[in-house]
Design an enzyme around this catalytic site. Sequence first.
Site, PDB file in Angstrom:
ATOM      1  N   GLU A  91       0.951  -0.605  -0.297  1.00  0.00           N
ATOM      2  CA  GLU A  91      -0.231  -0.198  -0.259  1.00  0.00           C
ATOM      3  C   GLU A  91       0.772   1.422   0.466  1.00  0.00           C
ATOM      4  O   GLU A  91       1.863   1.349   0.385  1.00  0.00           O
ATOM      5  CB  GLU A  91      -1.023  -0.058   1.454  1.00  0.00           C
ATOM      6  CG  GLU A  91      -1.563  -0.992   1.393  1.00  0.00           C
ATOM      7  CD  GLU A  91      -2.645  -1.417   2.573  1.00  0.00           C
ATOM      8  OE1 GLU A  91      -3.048  -1.730   3.417  1.00  0.00           O
ATOM      9  OE2 GLU A  91      -2.504   0.393   3.489  1.00  0.00           O
ATOM     10  N   CYS A 104       2.459   8.485   1.707  1.00  0.00           N
ATOM     11  CA  CYS A 104       3.159   6.871   2.579  1.00  0.00           C
ATOM     12  C   CYS A 104       3.586   6.080   1.939  1.00  0.00           C
ATOM     13  O   CYS A 104       2.663   5.513   1.308  1.00  0.00           O
ATOM     14  CB  CYS A 104       2.581   7.417   3.865  1.00  0.00           C
ATOM     15  SG  CYS A 104       3.205   5.855   5.255  1.00  0.00           S
ATOM     16  N   CYS A 111       5.333  -7.416   7.622  1.00  0.00           N
ATOM     17  CA  CYS A 111       6.497  -6.610   8.018  1.00  0.00           C
ATOM     18  C   CYS A 111       7.440  -7.927   8.943  1.00  0.00           C
ATOM     19  O   CYS A 111       6.080  -7.775   9.954  1.00  0.00           O
ATOM     20  CB  CYS A 111       6.314  -5.063   9.003  1.00  0.00           C
ATOM     21  SG  CYS A 111       7.383  -4.624   9.944  1.00  0.00           S
ATOM     22  N   CYS A 115       4.966  -5.772  16.065  1.00  0.00           N
ATOM     23  CA  CYS A 115       4.271  -5.022  16.902  1.00  0.00           C
ATOM     24  C   CYS A 115       2.981  -4.977  17.281  1.00  0.00           C
ATOM     25  O   CYS A 115       2.238  -5.525  15.879  1.00  0.00           O
ATOM     26  CB  CYS A 115       4.856  -3.665  16.160  1.00  0.00           C
ATOM     27  SG  CYS A 115       6.460  -2.616  16.074  1.00  0.00           S
ATOM     28  N   CYS A 118       0.533  -3.379  14.887  1.00  0.00           N
ATOM     29  CA  CYS A 118      -0.191  -2.966  14.019  1.00  0.00           C
ATOM     30  C   CYS A 118      -0.684  -3.655  12.861  1.00  0.00           C
ATOM     31  O   CYS A 118      -0.204  -5.721  13.207  1.00  0.00           O
ATOM     32  CB  CYS A 118       1.225  -3.273  13.313  1.00  0.00           C
ATOM     33  SG  CYS A 118       1.834  -2.375  11.523  1.00  0.00           S
ATOM     34  N   GLY A 160       6.422  -2.811   6.422  1.00  0.00           N
ATOM     35  CA  GLY A 160       7.713  -3.217   6.638  1.00  0.00           C
ATOM     36  C   GLY A 160       8.460  -1.657   7.590  1.00  0.00           C
ATOM     37  O   GLY A 160       8.139  -0.459   7.465  1.00  0.00           O
ATOM     38  N   GLU A 161       9.457  -2.552   7.713  1.00  0.00           N
ATOM     39  CA  GLU A 161      10.540  -1.868   8.649  1.00  0.00           C
ATOM     40  C   GLU A 161      11.634  -1.523   7.835  1.00  0.00           C
ATOM     41  O   GLU A 161      13.019  -2.088   7.323  1.00  0.00           O
ATOM     42  CB  GLU A 161      11.232  -2.575   9.506  1.00  0.00           C
ATOM     43  CG  GLU A 161      12.572  -2.444  10.604  1.00  0.00           C
ATOM     44  CD  GLU A 161      12.255  -0.488  10.631  1.00  0.00           C
ATOM     45  OE1 GLU A 161      11.441  -0.214  11.634  1.00  0.00           O
ATOM     46  OE2 GLU A 161      13.176  -0.071  10.659  1.00  0.00           O
ATOM     47  N   SER A 192      10.603   6.210   8.530  1.00  0.00           N
ATOM     48  CA  SER A 192      10.306   6.238  10.298  1.00  0.00           C
ATOM     49  C   SER A 192      10.919   4.715  10.627  1.00  0.00           C
ATOM     50  O   SER A 192      10.777   3.426   9.937  1.00  0.00           O
ATOM     51  CB  SER A 192       8.645   5.981  10.620  1.00  0.00           C
ATOM     52  OG  SER A 192       9.197   5.703  11.904  1.00  0.00           O
ATOM     53  N   HIS A 217       7.783   4.323  21.663  1.00  0.00           N
ATOM     54  CA  HIS A 217       5.961   3.746  22.085  1.00  0.00           C
ATOM     55  C   HIS A 217       6.176   3.671  23.694  1.00  0.00           C
ATOM     56  O   HIS A 217       5.435   3.363  24.031  1.00  0.00           O
ATOM     57  CB  HIS A 217       5.981   2.048  21.679  1.00  0.00           C
ATOM     58  CG  HIS A 217       6.311   2.046  19.997  1.00  0.00           C
ATOM     59  ND1 HIS A 217       5.043   3.329  19.374  1.00  0.00           N
ATOM     60  CD2 HIS A 217       6.317   1.719  19.443  1.00  0.00           C
ATOM     61  CE1 HIS A 217       4.943   2.967  18.392  1.00  0.00           C
ATOM     62  NE2 HIS A 217       5.847   1.488  17.658  1.00  0.00           N
ATOM     63  N   CYS A 337      -1.668   1.919   8.074  1.00  0.00           N
ATOM     64  CA  CYS A 337      -0.645   1.430   7.285  1.00  0.00           C
ATOM     65  C   CYS A 337      -1.122  -0.260   7.423  1.00  0.00           C
ATOM     66  O   CYS A 337      -1.289  -1.149   8.062  1.00  0.00           O
ATOM     67  CB  CYS A 337       0.493   1.529   6.892  1.00  0.00           C
ATOM     68  SG  CYS A 337       0.332   3.357   6.140  1.00  0.00           S
TER      69      CYS A 337
HETATM   70  N1  SAH Z   1       8.082  -0.232  10.765  1.00  0.00           N
HETATM   71  C1  SAH Z   1       8.349   1.218  10.839  1.00  0.00           C
HETATM   72  C2  SAH Z   1       7.805   2.554   9.769  1.00  0.00           C
HETATM   73  C3  SAH Z   1       6.335   1.662   9.424  1.00  0.00           C
HETATM   74  S1  SAH Z   1       5.184   1.969  10.511  1.00  0.00           S
HETATM   75  C4  SAH Z   1       8.234   2.502  12.551  1.00  0.00           C
HETATM   76  O1  SAH Z   1       7.480   1.099  12.713  1.00  0.00           O
HETATM   77  O2  SAH Z   1       8.280   2.812  12.591  1.00  0.00           O
HETATM   78  C5  SAH Z   1       5.075   3.779  11.100  1.00  0.00           C
HETATM   79  C6  SAH Z   1       4.352   4.157  11.684  1.00  0.00           C
HETATM   80  O3  SAH Z   1       3.047   3.913  12.138  1.00  0.00           O
HETATM   81  C7  SAH Z   1       5.273   3.560  13.042  1.00  0.00           C
HETATM   82  O4  SAH Z   1       5.087   4.822  13.789  1.00  0.00           O
HETATM   83  C8  SAH Z   1       4.096   2.500  13.427  1.00  0.00           C
HETATM   84  O5  SAH Z   1       3.976   2.259  15.421  1.00  0.00           O
HETATM   85  C9  SAH Z   1       2.907   3.331  13.035  1.00  0.00           C
HETATM   86  N2  SAH Z   1       1.432   2.588  13.394  1.00  0.00           N
HETATM   87  C10 SAH Z   1       1.523   0.696  13.158  1.00  0.00           C
HETATM   88  N3  SAH Z   1       0.071   0.803  13.246  1.00  0.00           N
HETATM   89  C11 SAH Z   1      -0.649   1.845  13.968  1.00  0.00           C
HETATM   90  C12 SAH Z   1      -2.309   1.893  14.221  1.00  0.00           C
HETATM   91  N4  SAH Z   1      -2.802   0.477  13.286  1.00  0.00           N
HETATM   92  N5  SAH Z   1      -2.454   2.938  14.514  1.00  0.00           N
HETATM   93  C13 SAH Z   1      -1.664   3.908  14.795  1.00  0.00           C
HETATM   94  N6  SAH Z   1      -0.356   4.164  14.404  1.00  0.00           N
HETATM   95  C14 SAH Z   1       0.146   3.618  13.823  1.00  0.00           C
HETATM   96 FE1  SF4 Z   2       6.265  -2.771  13.629  1.00  0.00          FE
HETATM   97 FE2  SF4 Z   2       6.311  -1.028  11.398  1.00  0.00          FE
HETATM   98 FE3  SF4 Z   2       6.902  -3.214  11.216  1.00  0.00          FE
HETATM   99 FE4  SF4 Z   2       4.108  -2.209  12.175  1.00  0.00          FE
HETATM  100  S1  SF4 Z   2       5.484  -1.399  10.245  1.00  0.00           S
HETATM  101  S2  SF4 Z   2       5.202  -4.289  12.948  1.00  0.00           S
HETATM  102  S3  SF4 Z   2       4.669  -0.545  13.474  1.00  0.00           S
HETATM  103  S4  SF4 Z   2       8.522  -2.408  12.581  1.00  0.00           S
END
Ligand code: SAH
Ligand code: SF4
Length: 350
Positions: A91, A104, A111, A115, A118, A160-161, A192, A217, A337
């Site tokens: 996406e 974005c 990923c 987390c 997510c 993704g990371e 990020s 976090h 996302c």
């Molecule tokens: N993997 C990287 C970048 C992608 S996620 C990272 O984790 O930073 C981008 C941001 O979206 C991160 O800050 C993540 O914590 C946040 N995020 C992921 N799922 C979310 C959700 N359901 N609601 C709000 N923020 C979310």
């Molecule tokens: Fe965590 Fe970012 Fe991966 Fe979602 S995309 S699982 S927030 S590291």
Amino acid sequence: MQRALTDLSNDAIDALVSECGGKPFQARQVLHWLWKHGADSFEQMRNVPTALRAALAREHVVRHATINKVDDAEDGTQKLLLRLRDNETVECVIIPDEERTTLCISTQVGCPVACVFCASGMFGVRRNLTAGEIAEQVLLAQSQLRPNRRLTNLVVMGMGEPMLNLDGLLPALARIHDADGIGMGARRITVSTSGFPRQMERFAAADPSYNLAVSLHAGDDELRKRLVPTATSPVRDIIAAAHRYFGQKGREVTYEVVLLEGVNDRPDDAVSLVNALGSLPCTVNLIPWNPVEEIVAQKGLRRPSVVRIDSFADSLRGGGLKVTVRRQRGADRSAACGQLRLRALDAASS
Ligand code: SAH
Ligand code: SF4
């Protein structure tokens, strides 16, 4: 599978055009069609001779991805579901504002970081995106912009990371930034990460200087480990790496905190963030959690009320931190996302 031009550096495109019997100025024309005009086929490259186009097309396509679905939210947010050549999906999201239009983009299919809150991490990672697949998201988004809009900012905050796919990300950002590529200023690009100190060092060594956001976090290791279960680096090491980034690049780092009610929005959680970040020059961006249906059902997580979010923000400010609270966007559709892909996977399996 044929390679895509978007996966090639400018030098590699020069070499390819020359191998196909073309001249250096024709390589520049191809580059121009690719990145400035957003051509998605060789036929569109009208001033490139037919024989050269045919020679290029023997082993290459122009792009990898196509738009599979566009989801329009009432506030103007447009979410694009992209199909890759192996049928995987990712996406990207266009977020218009009064004066800005931010895109974005994603770096991986799924990923591996997992987390707990997510959608992108729910099924692990399928594969890394190539540099071309990452950069193409900008071209595809540009093709969907409403009249009189242009992309002003880019955030690498999709699926993704990014630090776990620097081999794809760094050349992709180079093409997005390069004057002969898409030509977007590095100051308008933010990456990020959920915090990988060693990879952050490598990211810092890259030229030019992009903005860095760190998804922290929590300020203490125990809680962070519950939220980001696969992250092995202590909070202290992640912050130290981010601070070195600031030292090297002169770019203030943003720390993101996705707020979950009763989990990381308690008064003590504000205290540990203040203690961890101390007096570092930085901004904390509070992101009210965007509920993901499956995660609500399985784990009972909740987005905090506005009152709780405001009081958390005030506690951080009281501790001397600069704080912003992210406004909800595209909330009438699967806004976070990873959710659009999740819906598409659901639909494909039902
Ligand atoms: N993997 C990287 C970048 C992608 S996620 C990272 O984790 O930073 C981008 C941001 O979206 C991160 O800050 C993540 O914590 C946040 N995020 C992921 N799922 C979310 C959700 N359901 N609601 C709000 N923020 C979310
Ligand atoms: Fe965590 Fe970012 Fe991966 Fe979602 S995309 S699982 S927030 S590291």
